[in-house]
Design an enzyme around this catalytic site. Structure first.
Site, PDB file in Angstrom:
ATOM      1  N   ASP A  14       0.875  -1.173   0.000  1.00  0.00           N
ATOM      2  CA  ASP A  14       0.000   0.000   0.000  1.00  0.00           C
ATOM      3  C   ASP A  14       0.911   1.223   0.000  1.00  0.00           C
ATOM      4  O   ASP A  14       1.530   1.533   1.014  1.00  0.00           O
ATOM      5  CB  ASP A  14      -0.908  -0.028   1.237  1.00  0.00           C
ATOM      6  CG  ASP A  14      -1.767   1.231   1.362  1.00  0.00           C
ATOM      7  OD1 ASP A  14      -1.694   2.113   0.474  1.00  0.00           O
ATOM      8  OD2 ASP A  14      -2.510   1.333   2.356  1.00  0.00           O
ATOM      9  N   LYS A  33       2.779  11.340  -3.103  1.00  0.00           N
ATOM     10  CA  LYS A  33       1.739  10.732  -3.930  1.00  0.00           C
ATOM     11  C   LYS A  33       0.849  11.781  -4.590  1.00  0.00           C
ATOM     12  O   LYS A  33       0.301  11.557  -5.672  1.00  0.00           O
ATOM     13  CB  LYS A  33       0.902   9.803  -3.052  1.00  0.00           C
ATOM     14  CG  LYS A  33      -0.071   8.913  -3.784  1.00  0.00           C
ATOM     15  CD  LYS A  33      -0.662   7.936  -2.792  1.00  0.00           C
ATOM     16  CE  LYS A  33      -1.717   7.047  -3.396  1.00  0.00           C
ATOM     17  NZ  LYS A  33      -2.254   6.124  -2.373  1.00  0.00           N
ATOM     18  N   GLU A  92      -7.322   0.581  -4.452  1.00  0.00           N
ATOM     19  CA  GLU A  92      -7.316   0.469  -2.988  1.00  0.00           C
ATOM     20  C   GLU A  92      -8.656  -0.021  -2.416  1.00  0.00           C
ATOM     21  O   GLU A  92      -8.658  -0.938  -1.584  1.00  0.00           O
ATOM     22  CB  GLU A  92      -6.878   1.799  -2.364  1.00  0.00           C
ATOM     23  CG  GLU A  92      -5.384   2.032  -2.578  1.00  0.00           C
ATOM     24  CD  GLU A  92      -4.939   3.478  -2.442  1.00  0.00           C
ATOM     25  OE1 GLU A  92      -5.753   4.315  -2.006  1.00  0.00           O
ATOM     26  OE2 GLU A  92      -3.775   3.764  -2.765  1.00  0.00           O
ATOM     27  N   ASP A 105     -13.196   5.311   1.247  1.00  0.00           N
ATOM     28  CA  ASP A 105     -11.755   5.299   1.501  1.00  0.00           C
ATOM     29  C   ASP A 105     -11.212   6.726   1.487  1.00  0.00           C
ATOM     30  O   ASP A 105     -11.017   7.309   0.419  1.00  0.00           O
ATOM     31  CB  ASP A 105     -11.081   4.429   0.416  1.00  0.00           C
ATOM     32  CG  ASP A 105      -9.562   4.364   0.567  1.00  0.00           C
ATOM     33  OD1 ASP A 105      -9.004   5.040   1.454  1.00  0.00           O
ATOM     34  OD2 ASP A 105      -8.930   3.632  -0.213  1.00  0.00           O
TER      35      ASP A 105
END
Lengths: 659, 177
Positions: A24, A86, A186, A208
């Site tokens: 992850d 990210k 994800e 999420d």
């Protein structure tokens, strides 16, 4: 003492296959997991901590530090310590993300360089792909400490990541020396971890909210098939934005302007904000000392924090409503709502989710770990170490893909929420007389006008003989693979002129650049790389031989005698190439075997289709099968003709300008 | 490729989509690239290509407009707004009135009226779908080509209804935010 690793029962087997891992790669934290004794487990470091802060510090002598140690250096070296990288993945140098509150300096791309974000670190330009590769390398090392030998990796990405962001993530994996088995969304990874745990069928939503991205996914679980119905989100919305809102509050309370603050001050205030956010999960009020006015206390209540995050939550609500609509479901149709991401610990987020879905969400698996656990399960399946027949993930593309046609309008070729892998083609024609080239502009997004969408690539198909407008026929084919990555193929039908691009040029790094970075990253680069290539070629050869033999045993009646002899000869040639140590020769022989089995593979797939349909129809509509087959046979010849008439239709419908 | 044939479905408008969704799932189970991760490149490619074709077929068959378009094409009729006969003046008049009513309701922020208009349009769209189902139903083992040709303008009507309902969604979304 580390008790876990001293387990006497665990005997190291040097011949054990390398273990596949799930990663992850998060905005705030990253982690790596593995399946052990059929259970996914997060891999912990020597301090028993699984979460690795996604922070990379570049020392002035070239040393690179990742994780908690890097985090401690962030306040003192704000420009040389990259946090939340990210958020910059796959983005252009002029992206709005580069102009938000943050301590970094950016280097503009030089002429001829790809248009990607570059951090200016000690005068050196560093791309987000390189920074992410450092995080991945650290995770790989952590996994190697525990497992000795690490196989391929599944890396997760936000479901709402566009093509450029996915491509950048895959590049980072390659740059870190990982064999990327799959990019996995994800929320789907989280559902996999939950679904296998609970063995439950039904309709679920995954909410999420991560450090920098928000995803909502609606999926149906049916006997091991995880079918994503729709996905939505925002790839620039997350806990970081809550921190920024709190930071502005602290600046204001200290009588300071955030715009005039130094990079170090910005970093310090952002760090305080994160701690305030964490504190307000349990406390209703948090006191912080102003970093600017010594002795001055700033009181931040949960009530005020809730107020600050409301606009952010409202944005997630819009995405949730649209995802439900796209899935053709109402919130009351759902059997459960799964929470993912550390930010979902914030009480205001939980309350919001409960309200919008009309039910209490599930959070029994650690929301920080659940994505990596799902990725590990998928890695295990792809490496052939799990029971792949039991589980299947059917995912979708999050945003529509299309090309720009006359007037700057987008012609959608693959709509959002299309199940992948997928392909679609469309026919275009010239708008002007004697036009000799088509410019193809590939875009992604939901807006009608190409300029409002994400530009993925531009390429030109030239050398077309000049004809009257409307006479040339350009066939554009979009293919999206199981990673959600797009490749585009264009072909002019009269001349047979064609071109294929994997969609990288606009924002990504091309293959040569990645290869060069890979060389630069390893000491004795060339030598190591050659060794690695040989090992990889051999592994691939063994896999192909084993798989081909297995198929020949499974379906011998689909083989013609001459074909069988050809395949057997190709296997022998490959087996002898493997005994030598020339990687290129092995690759050539693999290609030969590949060519020899092409038609056999096609026949096997057709048989698989026939069996799947027959099996299902016997279950469901036994009586109509014969009837239906009769009809289709009668119309089989028409199918061919109809295919061509369809193309003419689309040609007339759309036209492609090229000026 | 005939999408109906690929999914093992009958070539008709009125289909059991729930059963076909299961067939699509079984085909995916058999063909998805994940099931071939350990296979040779030729099998991986063949599987990828077939899996993509099956997904494309299911996308066509499940969508009421695309399904109708595919059926017309399979009968040899060109579809698409420039190929189909112009809608009737009566239909165009009606459309104009509905659109005016919608913009009026929007301007007045009258959500109840907007929803009422949407419900009416949905009922009419269902009526068109029933007509399409009847058109592609076989009579004595064969289809009536003349009747199919007469049904072509129904496509334009369906597209109008969809655009109308999309607009309603946008208005509702606007009201929420």
């Amino acid at each position: 003492m580390n008790l876990r690793k001293s387990g006497l029962m665990e005997i190291f087997d040097p011949k054990a296959p390398p273990k596949p891992i799930g990663i992850d790669l998060g905005t705030t934290n990253s982690l790596v997991a593995v399946v052990k004794n059929e259970r996914p487990l997060a891999i912990r470091d020597c301090d028993q901590v699984a979460l690795v802060p996604s922070v990379v510090h570049y020392g002035d002598r070239g040393a690179v530090i990742v994780g908690r140690s890097a985090q401690r250096l962030a306040a003192e070296h704000p420009r040389e310590t990259i946090v939340s990288v990210k958020r910059f993945m796959g983005r252009g140098a002029d992206d709005p993300e580069t102009k938000r509150l943050g301590p970094y300096a950016f280097a503009p791309p030089k002429a001829g360089e790809p248009n990607v974000v570059r951090f200016d670190v000690h005068g050196r330009a560093v791309t987000p792909v390189e920074v992410s590769a450092e995080i991945l390398r650290a995770l790989k090392r952590q996994a190697e400490d525990e497992l000795r030998s690490v196989g391929g990796a599944v890396i997760t990405v936000p479901a709402y990541f566009d093509d450029a962001q996915r491509q950048a993530t895959k590049d980072a994996g390659r740059l870190a020396g990982l064999e990327v088995l799959r990019l996995l969304n994800e929320p789907t990874a989280a559902a996999l971890a939950y679904g296998l745990e609970k063995k439950q069928n039904g309709k679920f939503a995954v909410y999420d909210l991560g450090g920098g991205t928000f995803d909502v996914t609606i999926l149906v679980l049916d006997d091991g098939v995880f079918q994503v119905r729709s996905t939505g989100g925002d790839s620039a919305l997350g806990g970081d934005d809550m921190d920024r809102a709190l930071a502005e509050e602290i600046f204001a309370a200290s009588g300071r302007e955030s715009k005039s603050a130094t990079p170090g001050e910005v970093r310090v205030v952002l760090d305080i904000s994160r701690k305030v956010k964490h504190g307000l999960t349990d406390a209703t009020v948090v006191d912080v000392e102003s970093p600017f006015v010594s002795g001055k206390n700033i009181k931040i209540t949960r009530e005020r924090f809730d107020e600050l995050v409301q606009p952010l939550l409202a944005r997630t609500g819009t995405a949730v409503r649209r995802a439900l609509k796209d899935a053709e479901l109402k919130s009351e149709d759902l059997d459960g709502v799964i929470l993912v991401g550390g930010v979902t610990r914030v009480p205001a987020v939980r309350a919001f989710v409960a309200k919008i879905f009309g039910r209490e969400p599930l959070a029994d698996i650690d929301p920080d770990e659940v994505v990596a656990l799902g990725a590990a399960i998928q890695a295990n399946l792809l490496a052939g170490q799990g029971n792949a027949d039991d589980v299947l993930l059917l995912d979708v593309i999050p945003l529509s893909l299309g090309i720009e046609v006359g007037g700057g309008v987008v012609d959608r070729i693959l709509p959002r929420n299309t199940t992948i892998p997928s392909s679609a083609r469309s026919i275009y024609t010239t708008q002007e007389d004697h036009q000799t080239g088509f410019e193809i502009h590939v875009v992604q997004g939901e807006r009608e006008i190409a300029a409002d969408c994400r530009s993925l690539a531009k390429f030109t198909l030239s050398g077309i003989p000049p004809v009257v407008a409307g006479m040339a026929r350009l066939e554009v084919t979009f293919r999206v693979d199981a990673d959600g990555l797009l490749s585009v193929h264009a072909r002019e039908e009269r001349t047979g002129k064609e071109q294929t691009v994997s969609v990288k040029p606009s924002y990504g790094l091309d293959d040569d650049t990645v290869e060069q970075m890979l060389l630069d990253a390893i000491d004795h680069g060339e030598e190591d790389l050659a060794k690695r290539k040989l090992v990889e070629a051999r592994v691939d050869a063994h896999r192909v031989i084993a798989s081909t033999k297995k198929s020949m045993v499974a379906d011998p009646e689909l083989l013609e005698p001459r074909e069988q002899a050809k395949i057997e000869a190709a296997i022998l040639a490959l087996e002898s190439a493997v005994k030598e140590s020339d990687a290129n020769r092995i690759t050539l022989r693999v290609d030969d075997l590949d060519g020899a089995t092409k038609e056999f593979a096609g026949r096997r797939m057709n048989r698989a289709i026939a069996q799947a349909i027959a099996g299902k129809q016997l279950d469901v509509v036994e009586k109509t099968v014969e009837h239906a087959k009769g009809i289709e046979n009668a119309h089989a010849h028409e199918g061919v003709r109809d295919e061509s008439s369809r193309d003419v239709t689309s040609a007339a419908r759309a036209s492609q300008g090229s000026r | 490729m005939d999408p109906f044939e690929l999914l093992g479905a009958q070539r008709r408008y009125d289909l059991d989509l729930a059963a076909l969704e299961k067939t699509h799932r079984e085909l995916s189970r058999a063909l998805h690239p994940d099931q071939f991760a350990q296979s040779s490149a030729s099998e991986r490619r063949a599987a990828l290509e077939k899996a993509a074709a099956v997904n494309e077929a299911w996308r066509t068959v499940r969508d009421p407009i695309k399904r109708a378009e595919a059926l017309f094409r399979l009968e040899g009729f060109a579809v698409g707004e420039t190929n189909e006969p112009k809608p009737s003046p009566a239909f165009l008049m009606e459309v104009l009135e509905e659109r005016e009513a919608l913009s009026e309701a929007r301007a007045k922020k009258d959500l109840d009226k907007v929803r009422k208009l949407a419900a009416d349009i949905s009922v009419r769209a269902d009526g068109v779908k029933q007509k399409l189902a009847a058109t592609f139903e076989k009579q004595n083992g064969s289809r009536d080509r003349a009747a199919i040709e007469r049904a072509l303008p129904l496509l334009g009507e369906l597209r109008f209804y969809r655009r109308f309902l999309d607009e309603v969604e946008a208005i509702e979304e606007e009201a929420f935010s």
